[in-house]
Design a protein around this motif. Structure first.
Motif, short mmCIF file in Angstrom:
data_model
loop_
_atom_site.label_atom_id
_atom_site.label_comp_id
_atom_site.label_asym_id
_atom_site.label_seq_id
_atom_site.Cartn_x
_atom_site.Cartn_y
_atom_site.Cartn_z
N GLN A 31 0.83 -1.21 0.00
CA GLN A 31 0.00 0.00 0.00
C GLN A 31 0.87 1.26 0.00
O GLN A 31 0.56 2.23 -0.69
CB GLN A 31 -0.95 -0.01 1.21
CG GLN A 31 -2.01 1.07 1.15
CD GLN A 31 -2.92 0.95 -0.07
OE1 GLN A 31 -3.39 -0.15 -0.39
NE2 GLN A 31 -3.15 2.05 -0.77
N VAL A 32 1.96 1.24 0.78
CA VAL A 32 2.86 2.40 0.80
C VAL A 32 3.43 2.62 -0.60
O VAL A 32 3.49 3.75 -1.09
CB VAL A 32 4.02 2.21 1.81
CG1 VAL A 32 4.97 3.40 1.76
CG2 VAL A 32 3.49 2.02 3.23
N MET A 33 3.85 1.53 -1.23
CA MET A 33 4.41 1.65 -2.59
C MET A 33 3.37 2.28 -3.53
O MET A 33 3.69 3.24 -4.25
CB MET A 33 4.85 0.29 -3.11
CG MET A 33 5.42 0.34 -4.52
SD MET A 33 6.04 -1.27 -5.07
CE MET A 33 4.49 -2.13 -5.41
N HIS A 34 2.14 1.75 -3.49
CA HIS A 34 1.11 2.29 -4.39
C HIS A 34 0.82 3.76 -4.07
O HIS A 34 0.67 4.58 -4.97
CB HIS A 34 -0.17 1.45 -4.30
CG HIS A 34 0.00 0.11 -4.96
ND1 HIS A 34 -0.27 -1.08 -4.31
CD2 HIS A 34 0.45 -0.23 -6.18
CE1 HIS A 34 0.00 -2.09 -5.13
NE2 HIS A 34 0.44 -1.60 -6.27
N ASP A 35 0.75 4.09 -2.78
CA ASP A 35 0.47 5.48 -2.39
C ASP A 35 1.58 6.42 -2.84
O ASP A 35 1.31 7.50 -3.41
CB ASP A 35 0.29 5.58 -0.87
CG ASP A 35 -1.07 5.04 -0.40
OD1 ASP A 35 -1.93 4.74 -1.25
OD2 ASP A 35 -1.26 4.92 0.83
N ILE A 36 2.83 6.04 -2.58
CA ILE A 36 3.95 6.93 -2.94
C ILE A 36 4.03 7.09 -4.46
O ILE A 36 4.22 8.20 -4.97
CB ILE A 36 5.29 6.40 -2.38
CG1 ILE A 36 5.31 6.55 -0.85
CG2 ILE A 36 6.47 7.16 -2.99
CD1 ILE A 36 6.61 6.13 -0.19
N VAL A 37 3.86 5.99 -5.17
CA VAL A 37 3.94 6.06 -6.64
C VAL A 37 2.82 6.96 -7.17
O VAL A 37 3.04 7.81 -8.04
CB VAL A 37 3.87 4.65 -7.27
CG1 VAL A 37 3.66 4.73 -8.78
CG2 VAL A 37 5.15 3.88 -6.95
N ALA A 38 1.61 6.82 -6.63
CA ALA A 38 0.48 7.63 -7.10
C ALA A 38 0.71 9.10 -6.78
O ALA A 38 0.49 9.98 -7.64
CB ALA A 38 -0.82 7.14 -6.47
N ALA A 39 1.16 9.39 -5.57
CA ALA A 39 1.36 10.80 -5.18
C ALA A 39 2.50 11.43 -5.98
O ALA A 39 2.38 12.56 -6.46
CB ALA A 39 1.66 10.89 -3.68
N ALA A 40 3.59 10.70 -6.12
CA ALA A 40 4.74 11.24 -6.86
C ALA A 40 4.38 11.43 -8.33
O ALA A 40 4.76 12.43 -8.95
CB ALA A 40 5.96 10.33 -6.71
N SER A 41 3.62 10.49 -8.91
CA SER A 41 3.22 10.62 -10.32
C SER A 41 2.31 11.83 -10.51
O SER A 41 2.41 12.54 -11.52
CB SER A 41 2.50 9.36 -10.80
OG SER A 41 3.33 8.24 -10.64
N ALA A 42 1.40 12.05 -9.55
CA ALA A 42 0.50 13.21 -9.65
C ALA A 42 1.29 14.51 -9.56
O ALA A 42 1.05 15.44 -10.35
CB ALA A 42 -0.56 13.14 -8.55
N PHE A 43 2.24 14.59 -8.65
CA PHE A 43 3.08 15.79 -8.57
C PHE A 43 3.87 15.97 -9.87
O PHE A 43 4.05 17.07 -10.37
CB PHE A 43 4.05 15.70 -7.39
CG PHE A 43 3.43 15.97 -6.04
CD1 PHE A 43 2.51 16.99 -5.86
CD2 PHE A 43 3.80 15.22 -4.93
CE1 PHE A 43 1.95 17.26 -4.61
CE2 PHE A 43 3.25 15.47 -3.68
CZ PHE A 43 2.33 16.49 -3.51
N ASP A 44 4.37 14.83 -10.39
CA ASP A 44 5.21 14.87 -11.59
C ASP A 44 4.44 15.40 -12.79
O ASP A 44 4.99 16.04 -13.68
CB ASP A 44 5.72 13.45 -11.88
CG ASP A 44 7.05 13.43 -12.60
OD1 ASP A 44 7.86 14.36 -12.38
OD2 ASP A 44 7.30 12.48 -13.36
#
Ligand code: HXC
Length: 257
Positions: A31-44
């Motif tokens: 879940q942490v991996m999915h959350d971080i990837v989603a948040a970082a992708s949205a910022f990106d």
């Protein structure tokens, strides 16, 4: 978007991601991996964001991949689930990412920091790859990125013994960009991020991509890439603005184009 395991915040042009599993010292489960990837992708994907900060708590940046989640997996599970696959997407964001590390950055936590571009460490930070104590080895890039960061002999000693190293040693070894007093870590990370976010985005993206290439190409290939990236920036309005501002002895007003 709501996240289960992280806190996400935008401050000006900086995106903040704070790991938030205090009960497990921010252990990195799926879940942490999915959350971080989603948040970082949205910022990106957001052109208003010029830098990202990833941080944990005072006690732990992240104490590793989640051992309780991994314990019962088979080798086949790890392959078929591509258990750590999402992290490649995090490592591939084009926006510069600053890891602000306080407390433990162990195993996957150290590997997460090494997927970032700048590592700021509180003087209390502790880095290590203790997977050998669990009967495994680093699985999120540790054997490869640590060798590139600190050289073979330092990396081999850390990976084979599982020994932890403090912030000062990590800085001397080249794993840490800069050590700061623990109480100033987040302020410093914010300042570094704001400094980067104030530059022209095209040049920041080009700088990150070209720096990344230094870790995986020959010198000749890397120099070719740099030559093209450097030349391409002369077609941006911001290059004209930046150089005109220098000549006119004023601050540049970048438009990110
Ligand atoms: C799951 C973890 C965890 C982890 C800590 N916790 N690290 N849970 N995965 N990696 C949990 C503990 O079980 C405990 O919860 C709570 O967090 C607090 O931890 P304590 O051990 O009680 O704290 P402390 O005594 O202060 O010791 C801190 C520590 C220790 C030295 C960081 O927790 C530790 O050694 N953690 C494991 C570090 C590690 O081996 N990391 C590498 C993981 S493997 P409960 O509920 O039990 O009290 C990896 C590589 C992946 O990252 C690749 C492999 C294929």
């Amino acid at each position: 978007h709501t996240y289960e395991t992280i806190l996400v915040e935008t401050r000006g042009r900086v995106g903040w991601i704070t790991l938030n599993r205090p009960e497990a010292l921010n252990a990195l489960n799926s879940q942490v991996m999915h959350d971080i990837v989603a948040a970082a992708s949205a910022f990106d994907a957001d052109p208003r964001i010029g830098a990202i900060v990833v941080t944990g708590s005072e006690r732990a940046f992240a104490a590793g991949a989640d051992i309780k989640e991994m314990e019962s997996k088979t080798g086949l599970d790890m392959v078929m689930d591509d258990h750590f696959g999402g992290w490649a997407r995090f490592a591939a964001v084009r926006t510069p990412v600053i890891a602000a590390v306080s407390g433990y950055a162990l195993g996957g936590g150290c590997e997460l920091a090494m997927m970032c571009d700048i590592i700021l460490a509180a003087d209390s930070a502790k880095f290590g790859q203790p997977e050998i104590n669990l009967g495994v080895i680093p699985g999120m890039g540790g054997t490869q990125r640590l060798v590139r960061a600190v050289g073979y002999y330092k990396a081999a000693e850390l990976v084979l013994t599982g020994r932890l190293m403090g912030a000062e040693e990590a800085e001397r070894a080249g794993l840490v960009s800069r050590v700061v007093p623990a109480a100033e870590l987040l302020d410093e990370a914010g300042k570094v991020a704001e400094t980067i976010a104030a530059k022209s985005l095209p040049s920041v993206y080009a700088a990150k991509a070209t720096l990344d290439a230094a870790l995986e190409s020959t010198l000749a290939e890397g120099l070719r890439l740099e030559k093209h990236a450097f030349a391409a920036l002369f077609d941006t309005a911001d290059q004209k603005e930046g150089m005109a501002a220098f000549r006119e002895k004023r601050s540049p007003d970048f438009q990110n184009r």
